[in-house]
Design a protein around this motif. Structure first.
Motif, PDB file in Angstrom:
ATOM      1  N   VAL A  21       0.826  -1.201   0.000  1.00 31.39           N
ATOM      2  CA  VAL A  21       0.000   0.000   0.000  1.00 31.39           C
ATOM      3  C   VAL A  21       0.864   1.256   0.000  1.00 31.39           C
ATOM      4  O   VAL A  21       0.539   2.240  -0.679  1.00 31.39           O
ATOM      5  N   GLY A  22       1.955   1.236   0.739  1.00 23.24           N
ATOM      6  CA  GLY A  22       2.828   2.405   0.781  1.00 23.24           C
ATOM      7  C   GLY A  22       3.343   2.801  -0.587  1.00 23.24           C
ATOM      8  O   GLY A  22       3.327   3.984  -0.960  1.00 23.24           O
ATOM      9  N   ALA A  23       3.799   1.827  -1.362  1.00 25.91           N
ATOM     10  CA  ALA A  23       4.282   2.106  -2.710  1.00 25.91           C
ATOM     11  C   ALA A  23       3.167   2.640  -3.589  1.00 25.91           C
ATOM     12  O   ALA A  23       3.373   3.538  -4.417  1.00 25.91           O
ATOM     13  N   ALA A  24       1.957   2.099  -3.424  1.00 31.18           N
ATOM     14  CA  ALA A  24       0.812   2.567  -4.212  1.00 31.18           C
ATOM     15  C   ALA A  24       0.459   4.007  -3.851  1.00 31.18           C
ATOM     16  O   ALA A  24       0.100   4.804  -4.720  1.00 31.18           O
ATOM     17  N   VAL A  25       0.560   4.363  -2.560  1.00 28.55           N
ATOM     18  CA  VAL A  25       0.291   5.741  -2.138  1.00 28.55           C
ATOM     19  C   VAL A  25       1.335   6.691  -2.713  1.00 28.55           C
ATOM     20  O   VAL A  25       1.000   7.782  -3.205  1.00 28.55           O
ATOM     21  N   VAL A  26       2.588   6.296  -2.662  1.00 29.74           N
ATOM     22  CA  VAL A  26       3.655   7.121  -3.246  1.00 29.74           C
ATOM     23  C   VAL A  26       3.376   7.393  -4.719  1.00 29.74           C
ATOM     24  O   VAL A  26       3.472   8.531  -5.188  1.00 29.74           O
ATOM     25  N   ASP A  79       3.232  19.092   4.204  1.00 32.30           N
ATOM     26  CA  ASP A  79       1.791  19.337   4.114  1.00 32.30           C
ATOM     27  C   ASP A  79       0.966  18.092   4.417  1.00 32.30           C
ATOM     28  O   ASP A  79      -0.175  18.197   4.881  1.00 32.30           O
ATOM     29  N   ILE A  80       1.525  16.913   4.122  1.00 33.34           N
ATOM     30  CA  ILE A  80       0.784  15.658   4.243  1.00 33.34           C
ATOM     31  C   ILE A  80       1.693  14.607   4.877  1.00 33.34           C
ATOM     32  O   ILE A  80       2.846  14.435   4.440  1.00 33.34           O
ATOM     33  N   VAL A  81       1.188  13.907   5.861  1.00 35.10           N
ATOM     34  CA  VAL A  81       1.888  12.752   6.423  1.00 35.10           C
ATOM     35  C   VAL A  81       0.959  11.554   6.326  1.00 35.10           C
ATOM     36  O   VAL A  81      -0.174  11.603   6.818  1.00 35.10           O
ATOM     37  N   VAL A  82       1.410  10.496   5.670  1.00 32.22           N
ATOM     38  CA  VAL A  82       0.632   9.263   5.559  1.00 32.22           C
ATOM     39  C   VAL A  82       1.429   8.153   6.227  1.00 32.22           C
ATOM     40  O   VAL A  82       2.474   7.735   5.725  1.00 32.22           O
ATOM     41  N   ASN A  83       0.946   7.696   7.376  1.00 32.60           N
ATOM     42  CA  ASN A  83       1.639   6.648   8.101  1.00 32.60           C
ATOM     43  C   ASN A  83       1.078   5.289   7.700  1.00 32.60           C
ATOM     44  O   ASN A  83       0.050   4.848   8.211  1.00 32.60           O
ATOM     45  N   VAL A  84       1.750   4.650   6.745  1.00 31.72           N
ATOM     46  CA  VAL A  84       1.326   3.334   6.259  1.00 31.72           C
ATOM     47  C   VAL A  84       2.024   2.216   7.015  1.00 31.72           C
ATOM     48  O   VAL A  84       1.488   1.113   7.157  1.00 31.72           O
ATOM     49  N   MET A 112       4.060   3.542  17.696  1.00 32.92           N
ATOM     50  CA  MET A 112       5.037   4.565  18.036  1.00 32.92           C
ATOM     51  C   MET A 112       5.610   5.347  16.850  1.00 32.92           C
ATOM     52  O   MET A 112       5.899   6.545  16.992  1.00 32.92           O
ATOM     53  N   PRO A 113       5.783   4.748  15.654  1.00 30.04           N
ATOM     54  CA  PRO A 113       6.255   5.585  14.535  1.00 30.04           C
ATOM     55  C   PRO A 113       5.324   6.761  14.249  1.00 30.04           C
ATOM     56  O   PRO A 113       5.781   7.888  14.026  1.00 30.04           O
ATOM     57  N   VAL A 136      -2.952   4.844   8.797  1.00 34.45           N
ATOM     58  CA  VAL A 136      -3.544   3.598   8.323  1.00 34.45           C
ATOM     59  C   VAL A 136      -3.663   2.652   9.509  1.00 34.45           C
ATOM     60  O   VAL A 136      -2.664   2.214  10.084  1.00 34.45           O
ATOM     61  N   THR A 137      -4.907   2.354   9.878  1.00 33.50           N
ATOM     62  CA  THR A 137      -5.162   1.440  10.992  1.00 33.50           C
ATOM     63  C   THR A 137      -5.427   0.050  10.411  1.00 33.50           C
ATOM     64  O   THR A 137      -4.693  -0.415   9.561  1.00 33.50           O
TER      65      THR A 137
END
Length: 260
Positions: A21-26, A79-84, A112-113, A136-137
């Motif tokens: 998912v992280g790569a897809a978001v990038v 501006d945006i933080v996406v914690n995947v 914690m991250p 992302v939960t």
């Protein structure tokens, strides 16, 4: 009239952005013209020229501090933080198999991250009066699998509760906080799991997928979500089109979690 998301030129950090998912978001954010920094334990040998990769272990305080410092320096702000980033290496066997060390690893990876990066990056967002944080939960925090995901589910539940509290604190200061809760996603790791289960059961890949779906109690949609589908949702939530959305959780699970 096009559906302009208004993301061109924005600056984003995506954790765990080299796979799944992280790569897809990038990729999705980059297509929209976002300047993206992303993290991995090891920077890829063939790194894309328009993505800033940061090698760090986000399960440590030192790794989070390094990422925050490098992001602000490289992008000139955020501006945006996406914690995947997330996952589990806990053994099966239920509660008795979970030692203190296993519990700590799940918390260090899944809670914690986000806490540490938010603490380091939020002040700059508050100072500029705008920003979006997306955590992302997982549906596991409402539908845990007792044999194998108790600690992971509990850590994701903590992330969800933390996110809700954070939204109440910082939304009045111009920073939105949103949660995305995926169900089973057909990542490379999920494909490998389905293939392994298929081999063990003497069936094919589709049979392996059905084994996983049955373990989840069924997926009414009949299939797992694709990484790109989750990334599309996250990209929309990060955009100005979602400017009134904050403090809530979006479930993307094909109907796995039964609701009234």
């Amino acid at each position: 009239m096009g559906f302009d998301l208004g993301l061109n030129g924005k600056r984003a950090l995506v954790t765990g952005g080299t796979k799944g998912v992280g790569a897809a978001v990038v990729q999705a954010l980059t297509v929209e013209g976002v300047r993206v920094a992303t993290t991995a334990r090891t920077v890829p040998d063939k790194a894309s020229g328009n993505i800033h990769y940061i090698g760090a272990d986000l399960m440590t305080a030192q790794g989070c501090a390094k990422v925050a410092e490098e992001v602000l320096q490289a992008l000139g702000g955020i501006d945006i933080v996406v914690n995947v980033l997330g996952g589990s290496s806990a053994p099966g066997g239920g509660f008795a198999a979970l030692t203190d060390e296993e519990w700590q690893k799940e918390i260090d990876q899944n809670l914690m991250p986000a806490v540490r990066l938010d603490r380091a990056l939020l002040p700059s967002m508050i100072a500029q009066g705008s920003g979006v944080i997306i955590h992302v939960t997982s549906i596991q925090h409402t539908l845990p699998l007792p044999d194998s995901t108790t600690a992971y589910a509990a850590a994701k539940a903590a992330l969800s509760t933390y996110s809700k509290s954070l939204s109440k604190e910082v939304t009045p200061k111009g920073v939105r906080v949103v949660r995305v809760s995926p169900g089973w996603i057909e990542t490379d790791a999920a494909v490998a799991l389905a293939e392994r289960l298929a081999r063990d059961a003497g069936t094919d890949y589709e049979g392996g997928k059905k084994i996983i779906m049955n373990a989840l109690g069924g997926i009414p949609l009949g299939r797992p979500a694709k990484p790109g589908e989750v990334a599309d949702l996250i990209t929309f939530l990060a955009s100005s089109r979602a400017a009134s959305i904050t403090g809530t959780e979006y479930v993307i699970d094909g109907g796995t979690v039964p609701t009234a």
